[in-house]
Design an enzyme around this catalytic site. Structure first.
Site, mmCIF file in Angstrom:
data_model
loop_
_atom_site.group_PDB
_atom_site.id
_atom_site.type_symbol
_atom_site.label_atom_id
_atom_site.label_comp_id
_atom_site.label_asym_id
_atom_site.label_seq_id
_atom_site.Cartn_x
_atom_site.Cartn_y
_atom_site.Cartn_z
ATOM 1 N N GLU A 14 3.461 6.081 -5.084
ATOM 2 C CA GLU A 14 2.683 6.363 -6.285
ATOM 3 C C GLU A 14 3.682 6.383 -7.428
ATOM 4 O O GLU A 14 4.510 7.283 -7.519
ATOM 5 C CB GLU A 14 1.975 7.714 -6.162
ATOM 6 C CG GLU A 14 1.328 8.198 -7.435
ATOM 7 C CD GLU A 14 0.340 7.228 -8.054
ATOM 8 O OE1 GLU A 14 0.577 6.814 -9.208
ATOM 9 O OE2 GLU A 14 -0.640 6.886 -7.388
ATOM 10 N N LEU A 15 3.620 5.378 -8.273
ATOM 11 C CA LEU A 15 4.625 5.218 -9.308
ATOM 12 C C LEU A 15 4.108 5.567 -10.697
ATOM 13 O O LEU A 15 4.667 5.150 -11.701
ATOM 14 C CB LEU A 15 5.182 3.781 -9.271
ATOM 15 C CG LEU A 15 5.817 3.406 -7.937
ATOM 16 C CD1 LEU A 15 6.214 1.944 -7.935
ATOM 17 C CD2 LEU A 15 7.017 4.282 -7.646
ATOM 18 N N CYS A 48 -6.800 7.278 -10.677
ATOM 19 C CA CYS A 48 -5.419 6.782 -10.749
ATOM 20 C C CYS A 48 -5.369 5.374 -11.329
ATOM 21 O O CYS A 48 -4.301 4.902 -11.701
ATOM 22 C CB CYS A 48 -4.763 6.824 -9.375
ATOM 23 S SG CYS A 48 -5.575 5.798 -8.133
#
Length: 92
Positions: A14-15, A48
């Site tokens: 998850e960047l 997200c």
């Protein structure tokens, strides 16, 4: 990621996203305003994959700002107990 690739090991990270929308002069600005509203505020903006940045070609920026402002101001906001509200206070 590089180390996992060298070993052929699966990897997921998850960047932070910061998903961007790019709007060019040839875009249908009415459609952009509609799509952008959903991209910004779906699940109260707590997805997200929500759009968090918009890059707009300078020549169409004033028109898009006007259309997007009008669209956001017309959104129906409510508690989210039915499908009439476009945005509520809680995610689903």
């Amino acid at each position: 990621g590089r180390q996992a690739g060298e070993r052929l090991i699966g990897f997921s990270a998850e960047l932070g996203g910061k998903n961007a929308m790019i709007v060019t002069a040839g875009a249908d600005l009415d459609r952009v305003a509609e799509v952008a509203t959903r991209a910004f505020f779906s699940n109260s903006g707590q997805l997200c994959i929500s759009v968090e940045r918009v890059y707009v070609e300078r020549s169409v920026a004033p028109q898009l700002i006007e259309k997007l402002t009008a669209r956001v101001q017309s959104m129906s906001v409510g508690p989210g107990y039915d499908f009439d509200a476009e945005m509520g206070s809680l995610i689903s």
